[in-house]
Design a protein around this motif. Structure first.
Motif, short mmCIF file in Angstrom:
data_model
loop_
_atom_site.label_atom_id
_atom_site.label_comp_id
_atom_site.label_asym_id
_atom_site.label_seq_id
_atom_site.Cartn_x
_atom_site.Cartn_y
_atom_site.Cartn_z
N TRP A 164 0.95 -1.17 0.17
CA TRP A 164 0.07 -0.08 -0.10
C TRP A 164 0.83 1.24 -0.13
O TRP A 164 1.71 1.51 0.81
CB TRP A 164 -1.04 -0.03 1.09
CG TRP A 164 -2.07 1.25 1.30
CD1 TRP A 164 -1.78 2.36 1.99
CD2 TRP A 164 -3.15 1.09 0.92
NE1 TRP A 164 -2.82 2.88 1.78
CE2 TRP A 164 -3.88 2.31 1.06
CE3 TRP A 164 -3.91 -0.04 0.23
CZ2 TRP A 164 -5.30 2.44 0.93
CZ3 TRP A 164 -5.36 0.32 -0.14
CH2 TRP A 164 -6.05 1.60 0.21
N GLY A 165 0.64 1.93 -1.01
CA GLY A 165 1.38 3.35 -0.97
C GLY A 165 1.49 4.20 0.36
O GLY A 165 0.39 4.52 0.97
N ASN A 166 2.60 4.46 0.70
CA ASN A 166 2.84 5.21 1.92
C ASN A 166 3.91 6.50 1.77
O ASN A 166 3.40 7.46 2.36
CB ASN A 166 3.76 4.08 3.00
CG ASN A 166 4.39 5.03 4.00
OD1 ASN A 166 5.40 5.65 4.23
ND2 ASN A 166 3.69 4.86 5.12
N ASP A 167 4.76 6.21 0.92
CA ASP A 167 5.60 7.66 0.45
C ASP A 167 5.71 7.59 -0.84
O ASP A 167 6.72 7.21 -1.51
CB ASP A 167 6.87 7.51 1.08
CG ASP A 167 7.87 8.55 0.95
OD1 ASP A 167 7.25 9.70 0.47
OD2 ASP A 167 8.98 8.49 1.58
N VAL A 168 4.66 7.99 -1.88
CA VAL A 168 4.72 8.02 -3.15
C VAL A 168 4.75 9.56 -3.71
O VAL A 168 3.48 10.06 -3.86
CB VAL A 168 3.61 7.22 -3.64
CG1 VAL A 168 3.72 7.05 -5.33
CG2 VAL A 168 3.41 6.09 -3.04
N PRO A 169 5.83 9.97 -4.01
CA PRO A 169 5.71 11.38 -4.48
C PRO A 169 5.26 11.75 -5.61
O PRO A 169 5.16 10.94 -6.75
CB PRO A 169 7.47 11.68 -4.09
CG PRO A 169 8.01 10.35 -4.56
CD PRO A 169 7.32 9.40 -4.09
N ALA A 170 4.66 13.07 -5.96
CA ALA A 170 4.25 13.47 -7.15
C ALA A 170 5.54 13.80 -8.06
O ALA A 170 6.55 14.25 -7.39
CB ALA A 170 3.24 14.71 -7.14
N GLY A 171 5.68 13.44 -9.25
CA GLY A 171 6.66 13.92 -10.06
C GLY A 171 6.33 14.87 -11.09
O GLY A 171 5.22 15.48 -11.39
N LYS A 172 7.46 15.51 -11.53
CA LYS A 172 7.20 16.60 -12.61
C LYS A 172 6.89 15.99 -13.99
O LYS A 172 6.37 16.56 -14.71
CB LYS A 172 8.56 17.20 -12.60
CG LYS A 172 9.15 18.01 -11.46
CD LYS A 172 10.26 18.80 -11.59
CE LYS A 172 10.61 19.78 -10.33
NZ LYS A 172 11.68 20.55 -10.36
N VAL A 173 7.53 15.01 -14.31
CA VAL A 173 7.43 14.23 -15.43
C VAL A 173 6.50 13.07 -15.39
O VAL A 173 5.29 13.02 -16.28
CB VAL A 173 8.57 13.96 -16.29
CG1 VAL A 173 8.42 13.22 -17.85
CG2 VAL A 173 9.44 15.05 -16.47
N THR A 174 6.64 12.06 -14.58
CA THR A 174 5.88 10.85 -14.59
C THR A 174 5.67 10.69 -13.02
O THR A 174 6.66 10.94 -12.23
CB THR A 174 6.27 9.57 -15.23
OG1 THR A 174 7.92 9.54 -14.98
CG2 THR A 174 6.33 9.99 -16.82
#
Length: 238
Positions: A164-174
């Protein structure tokens, strides 16, 4: 419980040997930092999807193949400590100078294991998957994942893990969120199934799809946005 750092990347097909060497050479450093297992797998059977797929997830070009990979840690604390060391160790900066792929399009994140059945046993083939699951359905998905793990290991899978996602950052490209078109009230799941060989995977899937328990299972997520594919391990070190 095992903590997962998951990755998906697009690698030029001509760079397969260079990528394999790059990953293998880096493992002693990762192990020093705390990684207990590192697996890198190369595209074998990665279909195009109607809504989402691995190729769109990393904006893969026609001459690139998908790499599905992960680090295993004994805990999130061990992973966080390792990441701090990676960010400050000059050896990491040196290793990153000649990357055999476009790191800007690689997606990555940290995941809490919610279901883990079986153990690595001469892994020869991997089914990798990504899901977007409503936050309200976490308990239902956990029960679903454990039910599926029982079925898959019954038909030959050596290990089935969902995280389960816990630390999933938003990316600039993907990023992982874009890969599965996750909504604000959803979390990204990273999972895989290990098999002794591709032949075992194919035989197992044939039996699984004919099992009445699959038809009766209630799926607590949008299957149309699930991303999946088959991969051959090129690095498996611990």
């Amino acid at each position: 419980m095992t903590y997962i750092e998951g990755f998906v990347a697009a690698v030029p097909e001509t760079n397969k040997a260079a990528y394999t060497k790059h990953a293998s050479d880096a493992f002693p450093l990762f192990k020093e930092f705390g990684v207990s297992r590192m697996v890198e797998t190369w595209e074998s059977d990665v279909p195009d999807g109607k809504v989402t797929d691995f190729r769109r997830a990393v904006k893969a070009r026609p001459d690139e193949k998908i790499v599905f990979s992960w680090f295993e840690y004994p805990s999130k604390a061990a992973r966080d400590a390792a990441n701090e060391k990676m960010m400050s160790d000059p050896r990491m900066a040196e290793a990153g100078k000649d990357m055999p792929f476009d790191g800007k399009r690689m997606i990555f994140g940290g995941f809490d294991t919610i279901s883990d059945k079986g153990a690595p046993a001469g892994t020869g083939y991997v089914n990798g998957s990504l899901f977007a699951v409503p936050n309200a359905n976490k308990a239902d998905f956990t029960a679903f994942a454990k039910q599926m793990a029982d079925i898959f290991t019954e038909y030959g899978a050596t290990r089935v893990l969902d995280a389960w996602g816990n630390d999933v950052p938003a990316g600039k490209v993907t990023d992982f969120q874009g890969a599965v078109q996750a909504r604000d009230d959803e979390t990204v799941l990273f999972g895989w199934i290990e098999w002794a060989s591709k032949a075992d995977s194919e035989a197992g899937w044939e039996k699984i799809m004919g099992d009445p328990r699959m038809a009766d299972a209630k799926v607590p997520f949008d299957g149309q946005r699930m991303v999946f594919g088959g991969f051959e391990p090129i690095v498996d070190l611990s």
